[in-house]
Scaffold this active site. Sequence first.
Site, PDB file in Angstrom:
ATOM      1  N   ASP A   1       0.130  -1.361  -0.201  1.00 21.71           N
ATOM      2  CA  ASP A   1      -0.174  -0.287  -0.259  1.00 21.71           C
ATOM      3  C   ASP A   1       0.780   1.439   0.014  1.00 21.71           C
ATOM      4  O   ASP A   1       1.932   1.581   0.744  1.00 21.71           O
ATOM      5  CB  ASP A   1      -0.671  -0.711   1.174  1.00 21.71           C
ATOM      6  CG  ASP A   1      -0.080   0.351   2.388  1.00 21.71           C
ATOM      7  OD1 ASP A   1       0.838   0.260   2.337  1.00 21.71           O
ATOM      8  OD2 ASP A   1      -1.083  -0.274   3.731  1.00 21.71           O
TER       9      ASP A   1
ATOM     10  N   GLY B   1      -0.298   6.333   2.666  1.00 22.84           N
ATOM     11  CA  GLY B   1      -1.178   7.501   2.840  1.00 22.84           C
ATOM     12  C   GLY B   1      -1.275   6.942   4.558  1.00 22.84           C
ATOM     13  O   GLY B   1      -2.064   7.713   4.656  1.00 22.84           O
TER      14      GLY B   1
ATOM     15  N   ASP C   1      -2.743   8.641  -1.543  1.00 17.16           N
ATOM     16  CA  ASP C   1      -4.202   8.899  -1.565  1.00 17.16           C
ATOM     17  C   ASP C   1      -4.383   9.422  -0.371  1.00 17.16           C
ATOM     18  O   ASP C   1      -3.383   9.658   0.392  1.00 17.16           O
ATOM     19  CB  ASP C   1      -5.629   7.750  -1.685  1.00 17.16           C
ATOM     20  CG  ASP C   1      -5.075   6.941  -1.082  1.00 17.16           C
ATOM     21  OD1 ASP C   1      -3.541   6.585   0.272  1.00 17.16           O
ATOM     22  OD2 ASP C   1      -5.918   5.959  -0.485  1.00 17.16           O
TER      23      ASP C   1
ATOM     24  N   CYS D   1     -10.128 -27.220  13.547  1.00 17.62           N
ATOM     25  CA  CYS D   1      -8.822 -26.300  12.968  1.00 17.62           C
ATOM     26  C   CYS D   1      -7.744 -27.274  12.677  1.00 17.62           C
ATOM     27  O   CYS D   1      -7.275 -28.735  13.362  1.00 17.62           O
ATOM     28  CB  CYS D   1      -8.866 -25.698  14.005  1.00 17.62           C
ATOM     29  SG  CYS D   1      -7.689 -24.315  12.902  1.00 17.62           S
TER      30      CYS D   1
ATOM     31  N   CYS E   1      -3.461 -26.359  16.885  1.00 20.53           N
ATOM     32  CA  CYS E   1      -4.764 -26.967  17.116  1.00 20.53           C
ATOM     33  C   CYS E   1      -4.932 -28.311  16.827  1.00 20.53           C
ATOM     34  O   CYS E   1      -4.736 -29.042  17.800  1.00 20.53           O
ATOM     35  CB  CYS E   1      -6.380 -26.972  16.359  1.00 20.53           C
ATOM     36  SG  CYS E   1      -6.856 -25.022  16.578  1.00 20.53           S
TER      37      CYS E   1
END
Length: 388
Positions: free
Chosen positions: A91, A94, A145, A305, A310
Amino acid sequence: MIFEIIVRDKKTRARLGKLKTFHGEINTPVFMPVGTQGAVKTLSPEEVEKVGAEIILSNTYHLFLRPGHEIVRKGGGLHKFMGWEKPILTDSGGYQVFSLARLRRIDEDGIYFNSHIDGTRYFYTPELVMEIQKSLGSDIIMPLDICLGYGASYWETKEALEITLRWLKRSIDYKNNSNMDHQLLFGIVQGGFYKELRKEAVERMLNIDLPGLALGGISVGEPKDKMYEIIDYTVSLLPEEKPRYLMGVGAPEDLVVGVSMGIDMFDCVLPTRLARHGVFYTSKGRKNIKNAQYKEDFSPLEEDCDCYTCRKFTKAYIRHLFLQHETFSYRLLTIHNLRFLFRLMENIRKSIREGRLEEFKKEFLTEYLRDDRENRLEKEELWSKLLI
């Protein structure tokens, strides 16, 4: 074709797809674990891959400050630097500039800010953000941005949107002249919680040939129902043929609801951050390993799981480690939380393929939200809205 839609759900906007990047294909809908500093906290790249990750997210802002993008470039790019061979999305940073940096000031050229680490003054521009991401060599990159918090006025939001759109053009110009063809630049749809501005952002971005579009400015302090409303509205405006990325959102209920609204990509720090605070996911909601009820509980975190945690360890053991501040407990909880989300995404994709996403969504939310004791009233209100 960069993005291929394989199956469209008939009852919702959900899609099953494949996104092609320089470092491989990604099955969508997809959840991306966050490796802010170039590592998913407490885990090795091999462990991240084993829990089911096909792509991870790293942060341009943090890697710019430490160790510096030139160091990463000299190290062969981010993939080689961190030992991860699959796709990476970075990313722009910003959001971090607005949430972490001190004494920031915005003008047409960029953002002046002081580092949250040592106070050093920097000038962050769209071109610099592209330069950093070029050095990192990430597969999917984001433009600079302006991300505002919930409650920003209409005119403040409109001005931020205008600057964001102009910065996008500058980012595209830099990319087109910088040998970055293998990197996919997504646009970020801003506009706050004003539908008129979201619509304007989408319409103006449709005139630009972008490989994907992201929804920014979401999960910034707004109520959950308002968040879902603006996501649903914005997605309804987006083109079918492009991948849709919901930035910074990834709670289990958000993944199920977001996919049904047509979102293809998610990222969130929540599963790893919660793990370091002793919180783990189960099909019946979030639980806290510190609770005394687990002192003599010799069952796994989640009975069905298949994660390493687990299969090998009990709640009693993990609770003991956590209360002694043993870092191994953070690793075990992180492995479980990430695997929980990747199993959820696998089940979501399976339900889309079988044409039963709506049924799966109701089954999951009924179970997950009903027994979650945290914020009970808020959860019950949300539950009633989601199951309508």
